[in-house]
Write an enzyme that holds these catalytic residues in place. Sequence first.
Site, PDB file in Angstrom:
ATOM      1  N   ARG A  70       0.809  -1.235   0.000  1.00  0.00           N
ATOM      2  CA  ARG A  70       0.000   0.000   0.000  1.00  0.00           C
ATOM      3  C   ARG A  70       0.834   1.275   0.000  1.00  0.00           C
ATOM      4  O   ARG A  70       0.413   2.256  -0.623  1.00  0.00           O
ATOM      5  CB  ARG A  70      -1.041  -0.024   1.122  1.00  0.00           C
ATOM      6  CG  ARG A  70      -0.527  -0.002   2.501  1.00  0.00           C
ATOM      7  CD  ARG A  70      -1.324  -0.927   3.417  1.00  0.00           C
ATOM      8  NE  ARG A  70      -0.819  -2.287   3.327  1.00  0.00           N
ATOM      9  CZ  ARG A  70      -1.523  -3.339   2.956  1.00  0.00           C
ATOM     10  NH1 ARG A  70      -2.775  -3.202   2.642  1.00  0.00           N
ATOM     11  NH2 ARG A  70      -0.964  -4.531   2.904  1.00  0.00           N
ATOM     12  N   THR A  71       1.971   1.282   0.659  1.00  0.00           N
ATOM     13  CA  THR A  71       2.759   2.526   0.647  1.00  0.00           C
ATOM     14  C   THR A  71       3.280   2.780  -0.765  1.00  0.00           C
ATOM     15  O   THR A  71       3.198   3.897  -1.286  1.00  0.00           O
ATOM     16  CB  THR A  71       3.929   2.439   1.650  1.00  0.00           C
ATOM     17  OG1 THR A  71       3.413   1.995   2.911  1.00  0.00           O
ATOM     18  CG2 THR A  71       4.604   3.773   1.822  1.00  0.00           C
ATOM     19  N   LYS A  99      26.602  -4.561  -8.324  1.00  0.00           N
ATOM     20  CA  LYS A  99      27.998  -4.531  -8.789  1.00  0.00           C
ATOM     21  C   LYS A  99      28.917  -3.856  -7.769  1.00  0.00           C
ATOM     22  O   LYS A  99      30.051  -3.521  -8.073  1.00  0.00           O
ATOM     23  CB  LYS A  99      28.073  -3.777 -10.126  1.00  0.00           C
ATOM     24  CG  LYS A  99      27.349  -4.499 -11.254  1.00  0.00           C
ATOM     25  CD  LYS A  99      27.457  -3.770 -12.584  1.00  0.00           C
ATOM     26  CE  LYS A  99      26.386  -2.743 -12.747  1.00  0.00           C
ATOM     27  NZ  LYS A  99      26.383  -2.079 -14.059  1.00  0.00           N
ATOM     28  N   ARG A 120      11.912   3.393   0.644  1.00  0.00           N
ATOM     29  CA  ARG A 120      11.733   2.456   1.766  1.00  0.00           C
ATOM     30  C   ARG A 120      12.961   1.564   1.799  1.00  0.00           C
ATOM     31  O   ARG A 120      13.355   0.997   0.767  1.00  0.00           O
ATOM     32  CB  ARG A 120      10.484   1.610   1.591  1.00  0.00           C
ATOM     33  CG  ARG A 120      10.450   0.470   2.612  1.00  0.00           C
ATOM     34  CD  ARG A 120       9.164  -0.276   2.649  1.00  0.00           C
ATOM     35  NE  ARG A 120       8.092   0.556   3.165  1.00  0.00           N
ATOM     36  CZ  ARG A 120       6.899   0.064   3.526  1.00  0.00           C
ATOM     37  NH1 ARG A 120       6.660  -1.229   3.419  1.00  0.00           N
ATOM     38  NH2 ARG A 120       5.970   0.859   3.993  1.00  0.00           N
ATOM     39  N   HIS A 153       8.116   5.562  10.138  1.00  0.00           N
ATOM     40  CA  HIS A 153       7.257   5.507   8.950  1.00  0.00           C
ATOM     41  C   HIS A 153       6.365   6.752   9.023  1.00  0.00           C
ATOM     42  O   HIS A 153       5.169   6.677   9.301  1.00  0.00           O
ATOM     43  CB  HIS A 153       6.425   4.213   8.986  1.00  0.00           C
ATOM     44  CG  HIS A 153       5.781   3.836   7.693  1.00  0.00           C
ATOM     45  ND1 HIS A 153       5.680   4.684   6.611  1.00  0.00           N
ATOM     46  CD2 HIS A 153       5.150   2.683   7.314  1.00  0.00           C
ATOM     47  CE1 HIS A 153       5.045   4.054   5.624  1.00  0.00           C
ATOM     48  NE2 HIS A 153       4.719   2.845   6.022  1.00  0.00           N
TER      49      HIS A 153
HETATM   50  N1   CP Z   1       1.278   0.123   6.052  1.00  0.00           N
HETATM   51  C1   CP Z   1       2.269  -0.220   5.225  1.00  0.00           C
HETATM   52  O1   CP Z   1       3.370   0.328   5.292  1.00  0.00           O
HETATM   53  O2   CP Z   1       1.949  -1.187   4.324  1.00  0.00           O
HETATM   54  P1   CP Z   1       2.889  -1.759   3.184  1.00  0.00           P
HETATM   55  O3   CP Z   1       4.035  -2.457   3.859  1.00  0.00           O
HETATM   56  O4   CP Z   1       2.019  -2.670   2.377  1.00  0.00           O
HETATM   57  O5   CP Z   1       3.387  -0.575   2.384  1.00  0.00           O
END
Ligand code: CP
Length: 337
Positions: A70-71, A99, A120, A153
């Site tokens: 979702r993120t 590499k 991420r 997050h």
């Molecule tokens: N809530 C959340 O971070 O979900 P994902 O890991 O699916 O992005």
Amino acid sequence: MDRRRDIERPSPLPQHILSSTQFDRGFLDYLYTLTTTIRRFDKSREGLGYLQSLLPHKRAMLYFTQPSTRTFLSFQSACHVLGISASEIRDAATSSERKGESVEDSLRTFSSYVDLIIMRSPIAGLCERVAQLLDGTPRPVPIVNAGSGPDEHPTQALLDIYTLRRSLRLGGGIDGKTICMVGDLKRGRTVRSLARLLTNYDDVRIVFASPPAFRIAEDLRHDLSVSGLKFHETDDFEAAIADADAIYMTRIQDEYDAVGAEPVDTSRFHLTAAHLPRLKTDAVIMHPLPRRDELDVAIDDDPRAKYWRQERNGMWVRVALLTMLFGVDDRVQLPEL
Ligand code: CP
């Protein structure tokens, strides 16, 4: 300043989104008013066309080297909503990191081609390091932390507060409420970012319910104590959820388990349909998702379950954030009182 609502546009606008500690109440009020306005544009073809005309000259890189559904998709969709072209790397093994290129050089390379990096990574603190590195180059670009190991997050916390605010508005909003957070509170980055963001609200109380092995980390305990926010740690799940205005369920973060670690029994901390009669009639049930068995699917149809709205809200909060990062938020008209 929007004279009609007395909500001030933050100045300066954020350069990067790295940590939930960078936001204050004024920023949150502005972001959420903007988000709700932007959602209204979604209701017409003309409105969506207008949003798409805001940033078609911008390019974004989604560098996601930890799994995400979702993120990733909500940021990608937020880019599409604003006309931003988005490229992606979802596995460092498909980049020149394979590499031997350092992750810092990889990210600096993206900045040669794009105007925004949304990232991420399993590495705590990498976003801050990269933001600092790029700020010293001729081509600094905004960095958005979309999840940094077990650390932070921040955009999840922003969408969580937006969902709480909307869900609790009939009961007077977030101020004065009791929020119960459940699960792996030690390694759950959403809990860490959300708890810190809640310090912007008045008289909020957080009840952390978890097995002793998953209590909040010492740095969060320290920061909350310094902030003056009232919090309580317990393993009495049943009492904690009965007393809560909002219950924030989370999954076990076993991707961070040491090799050979004994699993922790968390079955006493699962929310099931049998618990529903014991919750407040206007309680809010949330989860950042994905879920496992800590949140019974039988709860999905209960009107108090807000987690599917929560993930949809995430896209709109992220659209609003991107307009602020590129300074076009003032081209989205704020609503009349
Ligand atoms: N809530 C959340 O971070 O979900 P994902 O890991 O699916 O992005």
